[in-house]
Design a protein around this motif. Structure first.
Motif, PDB file in Angstrom:
ATOM      1  N   ASP A  46       0.845  -1.197   0.000  1.00  0.00           N
ATOM      2  CA  ASP A  46       0.000   0.000   0.000  1.00  0.00           C
ATOM      3  C   ASP A  46       0.882   1.249   0.000  1.00  0.00           C
ATOM      4  O   ASP A  46       0.597   2.221  -0.714  1.00  0.00           O
ATOM      5  CB  ASP A  46      -0.938   0.018   1.208  1.00  0.00           C
ATOM      6  CG  ASP A  46      -2.054  -1.010   1.117  1.00  0.00           C
ATOM      7  OD1 ASP A  46      -2.279  -1.588   0.016  1.00  0.00           O
ATOM      8  OD2 ASP A  46      -2.705  -1.249   2.154  1.00  0.00           O
ATOM      9  N   ALA A  47       1.941   1.226   0.782  1.00  0.00           N
ATOM     10  CA  ALA A  47       2.858   2.372   0.826  1.00  0.00           C
ATOM     11  C   ALA A  47       3.551   2.563  -0.525  1.00  0.00           C
ATOM     12  O   ALA A  47       3.689   3.698  -0.998  1.00  0.00           O
ATOM     13  CB  ALA A  47       3.883   2.181   1.940  1.00  0.00           C
ATOM     14  N   LEU A  48       3.968   1.476  -1.164  1.00  0.00           N
ATOM     15  CA  LEU A  48       4.624   1.587  -2.471  1.00  0.00           C
ATOM     16  C   LEU A  48       3.661   2.142  -3.521  1.00  0.00           C
ATOM     17  O   LEU A  48       4.029   3.036  -4.289  1.00  0.00           O
ATOM     18  CB  LEU A  48       5.169   0.229  -2.917  1.00  0.00           C
ATOM     19  CG  LEU A  48       6.374  -0.298  -2.146  1.00  0.00           C
ATOM     20  CD1 LEU A  48       6.677  -1.736  -2.542  1.00  0.00           C
ATOM     21  CD2 LEU A  48       7.592   0.595  -2.344  1.00  0.00           C
ATOM     22  N   VAL A  49       2.448   1.623  -3.551  1.00  0.00           N
ATOM     23  CA  VAL A  49       1.448   2.089  -4.523  1.00  0.00           C
ATOM     24  C   VAL A  49       1.161   3.576  -4.317  1.00  0.00           C
ATOM     25  O   VAL A  49       1.010   4.326  -5.283  1.00  0.00           O
ATOM     26  CB  VAL A  49       0.152   1.251  -4.431  1.00  0.00           C
ATOM     27  CG1 VAL A  49      -0.992   1.895  -5.186  1.00  0.00           C
ATOM     28  CG2 VAL A  49       0.409  -0.170  -4.935  1.00  0.00           C
ATOM     29  N   ASN A  50       1.123   4.016  -3.067  1.00  0.00           N
ATOM     30  CA  ASN A  50       0.831   5.414  -2.744  1.00  0.00           C
ATOM     31  C   ASN A  50       2.078   6.298  -2.752  1.00  0.00           C
ATOM     32  O   ASN A  50       2.011   7.464  -2.347  1.00  0.00           O
ATOM     33  CB  ASN A  50       0.126   5.504  -1.391  1.00  0.00           C
ATOM     34  CG  ASN A  50      -1.247   4.900  -1.441  1.00  0.00           C
ATOM     35  OD1 ASN A  50      -1.991   5.107  -2.393  1.00  0.00           O
ATOM     36  ND2 ASN A  50      -1.593   4.114  -0.435  1.00  0.00           N
ATOM     37  N   ALA A  54       9.048   6.250   2.374  1.00  0.00           N
ATOM     38  CA  ALA A  54       9.591   6.207   3.732  1.00  0.00           C
ATOM     39  C   ALA A  54       8.838   5.173   4.569  1.00  0.00           C
ATOM     40  O   ALA A  54       9.441   4.432   5.351  1.00  0.00           O
ATOM     41  CB  ALA A  54       9.517   7.585   4.384  1.00  0.00           C
ATOM     42  N   ALA A  55       7.539   5.107   4.386  1.00  0.00           N
ATOM     43  CA  ALA A  55       6.727   4.120   5.112  1.00  0.00           C
ATOM     44  C   ALA A  55       7.046   2.708   4.633  1.00  0.00           C
ATOM     45  O   ALA A  55       7.152   1.777   5.444  1.00  0.00           O
ATOM     46  CB  ALA A  55       5.243   4.421   4.945  1.00  0.00           C
ATOM     47  N   ALA A  56       7.220   2.522   3.326  1.00  0.00           N
ATOM     48  CA  ALA A  56       7.545   1.197   2.782  1.00  0.00           C
ATOM     49  C   ALA A  56       8.894   0.721   3.302  1.00  0.00           C
ATOM     50  O   ALA A  56       9.072  -0.463   3.615  1.00  0.00           O
ATOM     51  CB  ALA A  56       7.555   1.238   1.257  1.00  0.00           C
ATOM     52  N   TRP A  57       9.851   1.621   3.404  1.00  0.00           N
ATOM     53  CA  TRP A  57      11.208   1.316   3.867  1.00  0.00           C
ATOM     54  C   TRP A  57      11.199   0.674   5.257  1.00  0.00           C
ATOM     55  O   TRP A  57      12.028  -0.181   5.569  1.00  0.00           O
ATOM     56  CB  TRP A  57      12.012   2.613   3.862  1.00  0.00           C
ATOM     57  CG  TRP A  57      13.422   2.532   4.335  1.00  0.00           C
ATOM     58  CD1 TRP A  57      14.516   2.146   3.614  1.00  0.00           C
ATOM     59  CD2 TRP A  57      13.917   2.913   5.623  1.00  0.00           C
ATOM     60  NE1 TRP A  57      15.654   2.258   4.373  1.00  0.00           N
ATOM     61  CE2 TRP A  57      15.307   2.730   5.615  1.00  0.00           C
ATOM     62  CE3 TRP A  57      13.311   3.390   6.780  1.00  0.00           C
ATOM     63  CZ2 TRP A  57      16.106   3.000   6.721  1.00  0.00           C
ATOM     64  CZ3 TRP A  57      14.105   3.661   7.888  1.00  0.00           C
ATOM     65  CH2 TRP A  57      15.483   3.467   7.845  1.00  0.00           C
ATOM     66  N   GLU A  58      10.236   1.032   6.082  1.00  0.00           N
ATOM     67  CA  GLU A  58      10.142   0.536   7.461  1.00  0.00           C
ATOM     68  C   GLU A  58       9.915  -0.978   7.533  1.00  0.00           C
ATOM     69  O   GLU A  58      10.137  -1.583   8.582  1.00  0.00           O
ATOM     70  CB  GLU A  58       9.014   1.245   8.214  1.00  0.00           C
ATOM     71  CG  GLU A  58       9.228   2.729   8.411  1.00  0.00           C
ATOM     72  CD  GLU A  58      10.311   3.059   9.425  1.00  0.00           C
ATOM     73  OE1 GLU A  58      10.629   2.211  10.291  1.00  0.00           O
ATOM     74  OE2 GLU A  58      10.841   4.184   9.338  1.00  0.00           O
ATOM     75  N   TYR A  59       9.472  -1.603   6.443  1.00  0.00           N
ATOM     76  CA  TYR A  59       9.176  -3.041   6.447  1.00  0.00           C
ATOM     77  C   TYR A  59      10.366  -3.897   5.997  1.00  0.00           C
ATOM     78  O   TYR A  59      10.306  -5.113   6.050  1.00  0.00           O
ATOM     79  CB  TYR A  59       7.961  -3.330   5.564  1.00  0.00           C
ATOM     80  CG  TYR A  59       6.699  -2.749   6.150  1.00  0.00           C
ATOM     81  CD1 TYR A  59       5.976  -3.441   7.115  1.00  0.00           C
ATOM     82  CD2 TYR A  59       6.250  -1.491   5.770  1.00  0.00           C
ATOM     83  CE1 TYR A  59       4.837  -2.893   7.683  1.00  0.00           C
ATOM     84  CE2 TYR A  59       5.109  -0.930   6.324  1.00  0.00           C
ATOM     85  CZ  TYR A  59       4.410  -1.644   7.284  1.00  0.00           C
ATOM     86  OH  TYR A  59       3.281  -1.100   7.849  1.00  0.00           O
ATOM     87  N   TYR A  60      11.433  -3.271   5.540  1.00  0.00           N
ATOM     88  CA  TYR A  60      12.622  -3.998   5.097  1.00  0.00           C
ATOM     89  C   TYR A  60      13.441  -4.416   6.315  1.00  0.00           C
ATOM     90  O   TYR A  60      13.349  -3.814   7.378  1.00  0.00           O
ATOM     91  CB  TYR A  60      13.449  -3.117   4.155  1.00  0.00           C
ATOM     92  CG  TYR A  60      12.822  -2.962   2.785  1.00  0.00           C
ATOM     93  CD1 TYR A  60      13.368  -3.585   1.676  1.00  0.00           C
ATOM     94  CD2 TYR A  60      11.668  -2.204   2.606  1.00  0.00           C
ATOM     95  CE1 TYR A  60      12.789  -3.449   0.415  1.00  0.00           C
ATOM     96  CE2 TYR A  60      11.083  -2.067   1.361  1.00  0.00           C
ATOM     97  CZ  TYR A  60      11.644  -2.690   0.271  1.00  0.00           C
ATOM     98  OH  TYR A  60      11.068  -2.558  -0.967  1.00  0.00           O
TER      99      TYR A  60
END
Length: 143
Positions: A46-50, A54-60
């Motif tokens: 969802d973060a990547l699509v939007n 920075a939010a997507a990075w938190e899941y790595y």
């Protein structure tokens, strides 16, 4: 020295408050690793699509984040020749004994480069990704 008066109403209220607090302390229903990973994977997509990189990075994984700072990650993602339009996590199958999980996601995207006629084409495909358990948390393992 005088004895304090006993107030039955105050005592009943105190007992009710203690019972309410005790009820709140009941352990939450345990969720399976599959459910947790599926939720985290969907949040990352969802973060990547939007374009909330920075939010997507938190899941790595912590190791990935240590090697790729958040601003560098966001710059890299912004420069990629792809526009993610939608993503739906279809399934997550975890092997907790091995601390790994395979996630299947249906991703819809548009290529940003290449021939002009391809730029307006929307492509949907299934992607398989790996998540790993580290220090009690599931992380996306970038390939």
């Amino acid at each position: 020295m005088t004895k304090p008066d006993f107030n039955p109403l105050a005592a009943a209220a105190a007992v009710a408050a203690l019972l309410l607090l005790a009820a709140c302390q009941q352990p939450a229903e345990e969720r399976s690793a599959d459910e947790i990973v599926q939720e985290r994977a969907q949040a990352r997509w969802d973060a990547l699509v939007n374009e909330e990189f920075a939010a997507a990075w938190e899941y790595y994984t912590p190791g990935y984040r240590q090697m790729s700072p958040q601003d560098a990650f966001a710059a890299d993602m912004s420069a990629r020749p792809v526009q993610w339009n939608a993503a739906t996590v279809v399934s997550a199958q975890c092997q907790e004994a091995e601390s790994k999980c395979t996630v299947l996601t249906e991703v819809t995207y548009q290529p940003g480069g290449g021939a002009e006629e391809l730029r307006n084409v929307e492509i949907t495909r299934d992607l398989e990704e790996q998540w790993i358990l580290m220090d009690g948390q599931w992380w996306y393992a970038a390939n």
